[in-house]
Write an enzyme that holds these catalytic residues in place. Structure first.
Site, mmCIF file in Angstrom:
data_model
loop_
_atom_site.group_PDB
_atom_site.id
_atom_site.type_symbol
_atom_site.label_atom_id
_atom_site.label_comp_id
_atom_site.label_asym_id
_atom_site.label_seq_id
_atom_site.Cartn_x
_atom_site.Cartn_y
_atom_site.Cartn_z
ATOM 1 N N HIS A 21 69.212 71.692 51.841
ATOM 2 C CA HIS A 21 69.209 72.056 50.422
ATOM 3 C C HIS A 21 70.518 71.637 49.747
ATOM 4 O O HIS A 21 70.512 70.972 48.700
ATOM 5 C CB HIS A 21 69.001 73.563 50.282
ATOM 6 N N GLU A 22 71.635 72.026 50.336
ATOM 7 C CA GLU A 22 72.929 71.702 49.735
ATOM 8 C C GLU A 22 73.200 70.197 49.793
ATOM 9 O O GLU A 22 73.864 69.653 48.894
ATOM 10 C CB GLU A 22 74.048 72.479 50.429
ATOM 11 N N GLU A 29 68.516 71.311 40.799
ATOM 12 C CA GLU A 29 67.671 72.016 41.759
ATOM 13 C C GLU A 29 66.478 71.170 42.191
ATOM 14 O O GLU A 29 65.982 71.307 43.311
ATOM 15 C CB GLU A 29 67.199 73.355 41.191
ATOM 16 N N HIS A 76 71.849 68.687 46.658
ATOM 17 C CA HIS A 76 72.796 68.838 45.543
ATOM 18 C C HIS A 76 73.928 67.814 45.661
ATOM 19 O O HIS A 76 74.312 67.167 44.681
ATOM 20 C CB HIS A 76 73.406 70.245 45.562
#
Length: 502
Positions: A266-267, A296, A270
């Site tokens: 997830h990170e 997101e 980003h």
């Protein structure tokens, strides 16, 4: 080569903006340290330091001299399209920031700092009451912020618009009202079928091996470790100081493998976005992300459409077995794929499956609306939270740490952020559907551990534009249409009909 007046004025503007960026990112570096390595006794002075830099950046950004320069540039007709866009967006930001006094900025920054540390203490003690006092003060300031920014219908609109330009309560109510029942229907069908097992995720996985696997995944997905680093924090996050210094954090639970693996992915989503922003636009709007919703969309795309796909498992599960041969010796690749996509109502948003995740977001959205309109008081949060978790997800909240203290966002003052998680997920499904059409054999590439073509497609379609477009405008650029939730619903149905056979 002849240098025109506009050239000189634009260079003056660029120099000013980069100096302001230097101050802001210096403050961000202190915040990163605060959440990773800061000794506990340094918290009070650190808050003072961050507040000073925030106040200084605000003073420079709202200086009358910058306003006059922007007005003069806005009046010129010999700027390039890129220059005009930078100036127009900066004028928009300037006009907003001009509404805040330096004293208000300092008070807000200092309150956020105290709020963050009280949240940490409250989580350790598992007691919301230790957080309530500072949070109450912060909510009062956020209401003031909404009043200063201005809004047409609902005070929450002003804060929502800070994370996604054009977002408002009317739009979000429509989106959530549209998606709520279809998601409930999918959840009900899943719950009528035999449950798949994810028990293997909760065996003992030593920290060092988890860390090593996570680092390998980061590198494989394209995260440039010469332009970033990973550390451990209470709540995983990504922070950038420029496109060549983008840092991520994760958290590791030795008895929950999923906690680390998918927070890393997830990170990374980003971070890939931030590393893909144009270097030459440092300090300027076109060097910043389009919106937090689009941000997101990138993290959710990599976490779910890639990281929870059957193709991803085909490549990475055998590798994971090399790191944890004993823990995973009795698990097949298909069982792993099904297990990491298990759907079951739960307490923790960051660990929620793709179906129930959005109920977590809706609960926070509804709660924040009430806090901003002053129809719910801070001390009422735990009871309201617990009631709605039972109503929306059918689960009973055992304590504050698993309940209303689980997210860091309020302690950062990030009211209005939560809806971006759902909107970002909906855009992610739309973008990935388009990528699958545009990239021949995308699934087979992912199955080989090769995501380079996908990253390049996102670099060209999303990352390089910076703030050139709003979320909806960028959606048209990338997919040829504005947000259409049907892409997300089709993805949900295709995936979970296959796993649960309904």
């Amino acid at each position: 080569m002849i240098t025109t007046t506009s050239d000189k004025l634009y260079q003056q503007y660029t120099n000013t903006m980069r100096k302001i960026a230097d101050i802001r990112y210096s403050s961000a570096l202190l915040q990163w340290d605060q959440e990773t390595y800061l000794p506990p006794k340094g918290a009070i002075i650190r808050g003072q330091q961050i507040a000073t830099l925030s106040e200084l950046a605000h003073e420079h950004f709202t200086a009358d001299s910058l306003g006059a320069l922007l007005q003069e540039l806005n009046g010129r007709d010999d700027l390039t399209a890129t220059e005009k866009k930078n100036v127009a967006l900066t004028w928009e930001d300037y006009s907003k920031q001009k509404k805040f006094t330096p004293a208000f900025v300092r008070e807000l920054t200092e309150t956020v700092n105290r709020c963050f540390h009280s949240w940490l203490e409250a989580r350790k003690a598992n007691s919301f009451s230790l957080f309530a006092g500072e949070l109450s003060k912060l909510i009062v300031l956020k209401r003031q912020e909404a009043q200063l920014l201005g809004y047409r219908q609902h005070p929450y609109d002003a804060l929502l618009n800070e994370y996604d330009k054009g977002s408002n309560v009317q739009l979000l109510d429509g989106v959530f009202n549209t998606i709520r029942q279809p998601l409930k229907d999918i959840l009900n069908k899943i719950q009528s079928r035999p449950q798949v097992s994810n028990a293997f995720l909760y065996r003992h996985y030593p920290k060092d091996q988890q860390w090593a696997f996570g680092m390998q995944v980061l590198k494989d997905l394209g995260y440039d470790l010469e332009a970033g680093r990973q550390d451990v924090s209470e709540h995983p996050f990504t922070i950038n100081f420029n496109s060549r210094d983008v840092r991520v954090t994760t958290r590791i639970d030795e008895n929950d493998l999923g906690n680390m693996v998918w927070s890393c992915i997830h990170e990374t989503g980003h971070a890939l976005y931030e590393q893909g922003l144009p270097d030459e636009a440092y300090g300027l709007p076109l060097g910043e992300a389009a919106s937090l919703t689009i941000h997101e969309s990138q993290s959710r795309l990599w976490e779910n459409h890639v990281g929870r796909s059957r193709a991803f498992c085909a490549h990475y599960f055998p590798l994971l077995q090399q790191y944890f041969p004993e823990q995973l010796k009795d698990v097949t690749t298909e069982a792993f794929y099904q297990g990491i996509n298990q759907v079951t109502p739960s307490l923790i948003r960051t660990e929620a499956d793709e179906v129930t995740y959005h109920f977590h977001v809706m609960i926070r959205y509804e709660l924040e609306k009430r806090l901003l309109e002053n129809t719910l008081q801070t001390n009422d949060i735990p009871a309201w939270w617990n009631d709605h978790y039972e109503q929306y997800l059918g689960v009973q909240v055992p304590d504050d740490k698993c309940g209303c203290l689980q997210d860091v966002h309020w302690s950062h003052g990030s009211f209005g952020y939560f809806p971006t998680y759902s909107l970002g997920s909906f855009y992610a499904a739309q973008f990935y559907a388009k990528a699958s059409q545009a990239i021949p054999g995308l699934e087979s590439q992912v199955q080989k551990g090769d995501t380079a073509a996908l990253l390049e497609w996102l670099r060209k379609g999303v990352h390089r534009h910076g703030r050139q477009f709003t979320s909806e405008e960028l959606s048209r650029e990338v997919s040829g249409e504005v947000l259409d939730i049907q892409h997300f619903l089709r993805y949900m149905l295709d995936k979970y009909q296959d796993i649960y056979k309904f």
